[in-house]
Design a protein around this motif. Structure first.
Motif, short mmCIF file in Angstrom:
data_model
loop_
_atom_site.label_atom_id
_atom_site.label_comp_id
_atom_site.label_asym_id
_atom_site.label_seq_id
_atom_site.Cartn_x
_atom_site.Cartn_y
_atom_site.Cartn_z
N THR A 1 -7.75 12.80 6.97
CA THR A 1 -8.59 11.81 7.63
C THR A 1 -7.71 10.86 8.45
OG1 THR A 1 -8.51 10.09 5.92
CG2 THR A 1 -10.11 11.88 5.62
N ASN A 2 -8.35 9.99 9.23
CA ASN A 2 -7.58 8.99 9.99
C ASN A 2 -7.57 7.64 9.30
OD1 ASN A 2 -10.23 8.20 10.37
ND2 ASN A 2 -9.94 7.59 12.50
N ILE A 3 -7.92 7.61 8.01
CA ILE A 3 -7.99 6.36 7.26
C ILE A 3 -6.60 5.95 6.79
CG2 ILE A 3 -8.94 5.23 5.21
CD1 ILE A 3 -11.33 7.18 5.44
N GLU A 4 -6.17 4.77 7.21
CA GLU A 4 -4.87 4.24 6.78
C GLU A 4 -5.03 3.57 5.42
OE1 GLU A 4 -2.41 2.99 10.60
OE2 GLU A 4 -4.33 1.93 10.49
N LEU A 5 -3.99 3.69 4.59
CA LEU A 5 -4.15 3.35 3.18
C LEU A 5 -3.11 2.36 2.68
CD1 LEU A 5 -5.71 4.08 0.52
CD2 LEU A 5 -3.90 5.75 0.09
N ILE A 6 -3.59 1.34 1.95
CA ILE A 6 -2.74 0.56 1.05
C ILE A 6 -2.91 1.18 -0.33
CG2 ILE A 6 -2.25 -1.67 0.00
CD1 ILE A 6 -3.54 -3.05 2.34
N ILE A 7 -1.83 1.67 -0.89
CA ILE A 7 -1.88 2.24 -2.24
C ILE A 7 -1.23 1.25 -3.20
CG2 ILE A 7 0.26 3.56 -1.85
CD1 ILE A 7 -0.86 5.68 -3.76
N GLY A 8 -1.89 1.00 -4.32
CA GLY A 8 -1.41 -0.01 -5.24
C GLY A 8 -0.66 0.55 -6.44
#
Length: 363
Positions: free
Chosen positions: A73-80
């Motif tokens: 997907t083109n969704i940018e992610l902050i991963i915690g």
């Protein structure tokens, strides 16, 4: 001929202006919490992000089903990294394994930031994690750099207004004395590595002296005047207080990403459904414009709404369970547009008289 040349100049200027707005604007992200027993599957949630053109997400742990659904997907992610995992990452080998399992194994997920801990504070219930945050950040940064991803993924932590001892006026913003020892080396680490600070900003939880209009971006004029900087909304005041606090410990150039902001639709004192909708609508309009804040003008503000869904199993006050912008059955709670672009003064038509103004619901 002179009129034609003037018109041509205006059209070229307008085109350059619109391109500048589009380039500077930041899309709004949405936090995806999963503390509920009635929420959609991770794949359905990712589909909901795509359908609504939400192109940024924050998650609070490396949930494999979510990461799998985000692939391609083109969704940018902050991963915690959850607070209770911080101690284990104080070993470089464990950090290497974490990066391999949760980032390198998902090469077609668009990771943006790693949030190492959330609202860790020497003065709250998370105080036992204070000594683990910075070592975990360093080790994860080393592992990401060794994987060749250092220019793509930045390591940070998520803090909040609880660390501020002074927030008024905003230019006097300063950290609590006993929090400074914890946060100062973190800010220096961020400055050295060109990484942003993640800050959760909630006007709902901050004393607005009873001025609800100030908290909801509805004040008709200046509420706080601070050495020539005029504040008409509480969000900007909180954000600039954080910037001032950072500057006092060597973080003048550390950008702030607003990693959470929201308003509950039920369960609190200053709430109604309409109040929450007003806050989210005006927040989106404000941060996706390029007006910035009085201390940091001329820029949009990377911001993540909290949260995608009401989370019925969250502990704490009843209001904590009502921050969702969608219902668990995936119906929208409010009518929001997530990628609104505004001009520097909020209305392109005021500058040119050629285009109609952007409304808070879209174009």
């Amino acid at each position: 001929m002179a009129k034609m040349l003037l018109l041509l100049w205006l059209l070229v200027d307008l085109l350059v202006f619109i391109i500048t707005v589009a380039q500077d604007a930041q899309p709004v992200g949405v936090c995806y919490g999963r503390v509920g027993d009635d929420l959609p599957s991770q794949q359905d949630v990712v589909n909901l992000y795509k359908i609504n053109n939400i192109t940024r997400m924050r998650i609070y742990d490396p949930d494999r089903a979510t990461l799998q659904a985000l692939k391609g997907t083109n969704i940018e992610l902050i991963i915690g990294v959850p607070n209770d995992s911080l101690q284990s990452l104080n070993q470089q080998s464990a950090a290497n394994t974490w990066v391999r399992n949760n980032i390198q194994n998902y090469s077609d997920v668009r990771f943006r930031y790693v949030a190492v801990g959330n609202e860790v504070d020497p003065n709250n219930a998370n105080s036992q994690y204070v000594s683990y945050v910075l070592p975990a950040m360093r080790n994860l940064h080393n592992a990401i750099t060794a994987a060749g991803l250092g220019n793509q993924i930045k390591v940070s932590t998520a803090t909040y207004a609880g660390l501020l001892g002074v927030s008024y006026p905003p230019s006097n913003g300063a950290f609590n004395d006993n929090a400074r020892e914890f946060i100062e080396p973190i800010i220096k680490f961020l400055a050295e590595n060109n990484s942003p600070m993640l800050v959760n900003i909630y006007p709902y939880f901050v004393d607005a002296n009873g001025n609800l209009l100030y908290a909801l971006f509805l004040s008709p004029g200046t509420i706080v005047s601070d050495n020539g900087r005029n504040y008409s909304n509480l969000f900007d005041a909180i954000l600039d207080a954080h910037y001032a606090a950072q500057a006092s410990v060597g973080g003048e150039n550390v950008e702030i990403v607003v990693s959470e902001s929201g308003w509950p639709s039920a369960g609190g004192d200053a709430w109604t459904f309409q109040t929450a909708e007003t806050y989210y609508t005006n927040l989106i309009a404000h941060v996706t414009g390029i007006t910035g804040t009085p201390a940091k003008p001329g820029r949009s503000i990377e911001t993540y709404l909290y949260s995608m869904f009401d989370e019925g199993m969250k502990p704490g006050a009843e209001s904590e369970r009502h921050f969702g912008i969608f219902y668990p059955d995936r119906r929208p709670k409010y009518q929001l547009s997530f990628n609104l672009i505004k001009s520097r003064n909020g209305k392109i038509s005021e500058r040119y008289g050629l285009l109609s103004a952007f409304s808070v619901q879209g174009f």
